[in-house]
Design a protein around this motif. Structure first.
Motif, PDB file in Angstrom:
ATOM      1  N   LEU A   1       1.837  11.789  -0.804  1.00 11.50           N
ATOM      2  CA  LEU A   1       1.585  12.822   0.209  1.00 11.50           C
ATOM      3  C   LEU A   1       2.242  14.139  -0.181  1.00 11.50           C
ATOM      4  O   LEU A   1       3.360  14.161  -0.690  1.00 11.50           O
TER       5      LEU A   1
ATOM      6  N   ARG B   1       0.851  -1.183   0.000  1.00 15.25           N
ATOM      7  CA  ARG B   1       0.000   0.000   0.000  1.00 15.25           C
ATOM      8  C   ARG B   1       0.893   1.242   0.000  1.00 15.25           C
ATOM      9  O   ARG B   1       1.819   1.358   0.787  1.00 15.25           O
TER      10      ARG B   1
ATOM     11  N   SER C   1       2.261   2.089   5.404  1.00 13.44           N
ATOM     12  CA  SER C   1       2.344   2.308   3.955  1.00 13.44           C
ATOM     13  C   SER C   1       3.746   2.743   3.557  1.00 13.44           C
ATOM     14  O   SER C   1       4.603   3.011   4.406  1.00 13.44           O
TER      15      SER C   1
ATOM     16  N   SER D   1      -8.711   9.004  -0.159  1.00 14.32           N
ATOM     17  CA  SER D   1      -7.863  10.181   0.010  1.00 14.32           C
ATOM     18  C   SER D   1      -7.991  10.718   1.432  1.00 14.32           C
ATOM     19  O   SER D   1      -8.901  10.341   2.174  1.00 14.32           O
TER      20      SER D   1
ATOM     21  N   ILE E   1       1.053   5.632  -0.251  1.00  9.34           N
ATOM     22  CA  ILE E   1       0.341   6.888  -0.044  1.00  9.34           C
ATOM     23  C   ILE E   1       1.162   8.020  -0.651  1.00  9.34           C
ATOM     24  O   ILE E   1       2.310   8.245  -0.256  1.00  9.34           O
TER      25      ILE E   1
ATOM     26  N   GLU F   1      -4.244   7.313  -2.014  1.00 12.15           N
ATOM     27  CA  GLU F   1      -3.840   5.930  -1.818  1.00 12.15           C
ATOM     28  C   GLU F   1      -3.659   5.211  -3.156  1.00 12.15           C
ATOM     29  O   GLU F   1      -4.487   5.354  -4.056  1.00 12.15           O
TER      30      GLU F   1
ATOM     31  N   LEU G   1       5.270   5.892   1.857  1.00 10.87           N
ATOM     32  CA  LEU G   1       4.933   7.261   1.478  1.00 10.87           C
ATOM     33  C   LEU G   1       5.734   7.659   0.243  1.00 10.87           C
ATOM     34  O   LEU G   1       6.943   7.447   0.183  1.00 10.87           O
TER      35      LEU G   1
ATOM     36  N   CYS H   1      -3.361  13.559   0.698  1.00 14.55           N
ATOM     37  CA  CYS H   1      -2.847  12.204   0.510  1.00 14.55           C
ATOM     38  C   CYS H   1      -3.763  11.424  -0.429  1.00 14.55           C
ATOM     39  O   CYS H   1      -4.990  11.553  -0.351  1.00 14.55           O
TER      40      CYS H   1
ATOM     41  N   VAL I   1      -1.816   6.685   7.195  1.00 18.01           N
ATOM     42  CA  VAL I   1      -0.520   6.448   6.549  1.00 18.01           C
ATOM     43  C   VAL I   1       0.245   5.273   7.142  1.00 18.01           C
ATOM     44  O   VAL I   1       1.152   4.737   6.491  1.00 18.01           O
TER      45      VAL I   1
END
Length: 236
Positions: free
Chosen positions: A6, A2, A84, A38, A4, A28, A86, A26, A81
Motif C-alpha cells: 500500500l 495474504r 491482510s 489491485s 497488500i 495484492e 499491509l 494497493c 485490506v
C-alpha cells in the motif's frame, strides 16, 4: 498470508494540519507472488494541495476535480485490506492518514491496525542495511528494481516498486556480491577472490566409533518410520 502493498499520496505532510489523501494504490500478494488484483483511486480532498507536495507527486488541484471523495471508496478499501498484512514503506505516515480519514467519517470504522497486520519496510531496511540510505529509490537501486523512468512519485507506481523491493529484500541472496548494500560507483559488481594455492589444507575431522554407532541408531529410527525407504540406507 495474504499481503497488500500500500502507498498513498497526500495534500501535505500531516493529517493533524487537516491534510488529506489524494491517491491510494494497493497491490495484492499471495504466496510471494503478485496476483494481479489491485485497488487504485485518485481522490478529491476538498482542500488545496500544497505546492511542496505537488512538486513530489505531480498531482494538481485541477486534476482532482470530479474525482470521488474518500467516503465514497472507504468501505471498498476496508474490505480489500481487511485480514491482510499491509506492506508499507514508512508505515506511520500512511496509517496515520488512513486512520484520520476513517475517523472523520464518524461511521464506526475500525482503525487500520485493528483489521490488518502492518509490516514497515523502512524498519526492515534499516535493520538489514544500517547506516545506509533506505528510502524507496535507494532500495530500488540496491536491489536492481526497475525504476520505470519515473519523474514523479505516484501511489500505484510506488506500490509496484515497493512490492519488487520487498520480495527481493526478503527472498534471500539476490546475487554473488558480498557488498550488495554498497551504493555509488562499483555497486552491484560481483566480487570473486581466489584462494592462494599454497594455503594450509583444511582439517578433516572424521566420526569416531561412538559417533558412528549413534548415527546408525538414528538411521534405524528413520528407516523404521519410512517403512524401509530411508534414503541414507540406500546410499550406503
Amino acid at each position: 498470508m495474504r499481503q497488500i502493498v500500500l502507498d498513498t499520496e497526500t495534500t501535505g505532510i500531516s493529517p493533524s494540519d487537516g491534510h488529506r489523501i489524494i491517491e491510494i494504490g494497493c497491490l495484492e500478494i499471495e504466496n510471494r507472488r503478485l496476483t494481479g488484483r489491485s485497488f487504485h483511486y485518485y481522490l478529491q480532498p476538498d482542500r488545496d494541495i500544497e505546492e511542496e507536495a505537488i512538486a513530489v507527486h505531480g498531482i494538481t488541484n485541477e486534476f482532482l476535480v470530479g474525482k470521488p471523495r474518500f467516503q465514497e471508496i472507504a468501505a471498498e478499501l476496508m474490505a480489500f485490506v481487511s485480514g491482510s498484512e499491509l506492506i508499507i514503506h514508512n508505515a506511520p505516515f500512511d496509517i496515520g492518514f488512513l486512520d484520520y480519514e476513517y475517523k472523520r467519517l464518524n461511521e464506526g470504522f475500525e482503525t487500520i491496525r485493528n483489521v490488518c497486520q502492518v509490516l514497515d519496510t523502512l524498519v526492515l531496511a534499516r535493520q538489514k542495511h544500517p547506516a545506509q540510505k533506505n528510502n524507496l529509490d535507494a532500495l530500488a537501486r540496491r536491489y536492481a528494481v526497475d525504476h520505470r523512468e519515473r519523474h514523479y512519485h505516484g501511489a500505484l507506481l510506488d506500490a509496484e516498486i515497493l512490492a519488487d523491493v520487498y520480495l527481493a529484500m526478503t527472498g534471500g541472496q539476490v546475487g554473488l556480491s558480498l557488498h550488495d548494500d554498497v551504493e555509488g560507483e562499483g555497486a552491484g559488481q560481483e566480487m570473486i577472490q581466489r584462494l592462494a594455492t599454497d594455503r594450509p589444507r583444511l582439517k578433516v575431522v572424521t566420526a569416531n566409533a561412538e559417533e558412528l554407532l549413534a548415527h546408525d541408531a538414528r538411521l534405524d529410527i528413520i528407516d523404521k518410520a519410512a517403512g524401509g525407504a530411508c534414503i541414507w540406507r540406500q546410499l550406503t
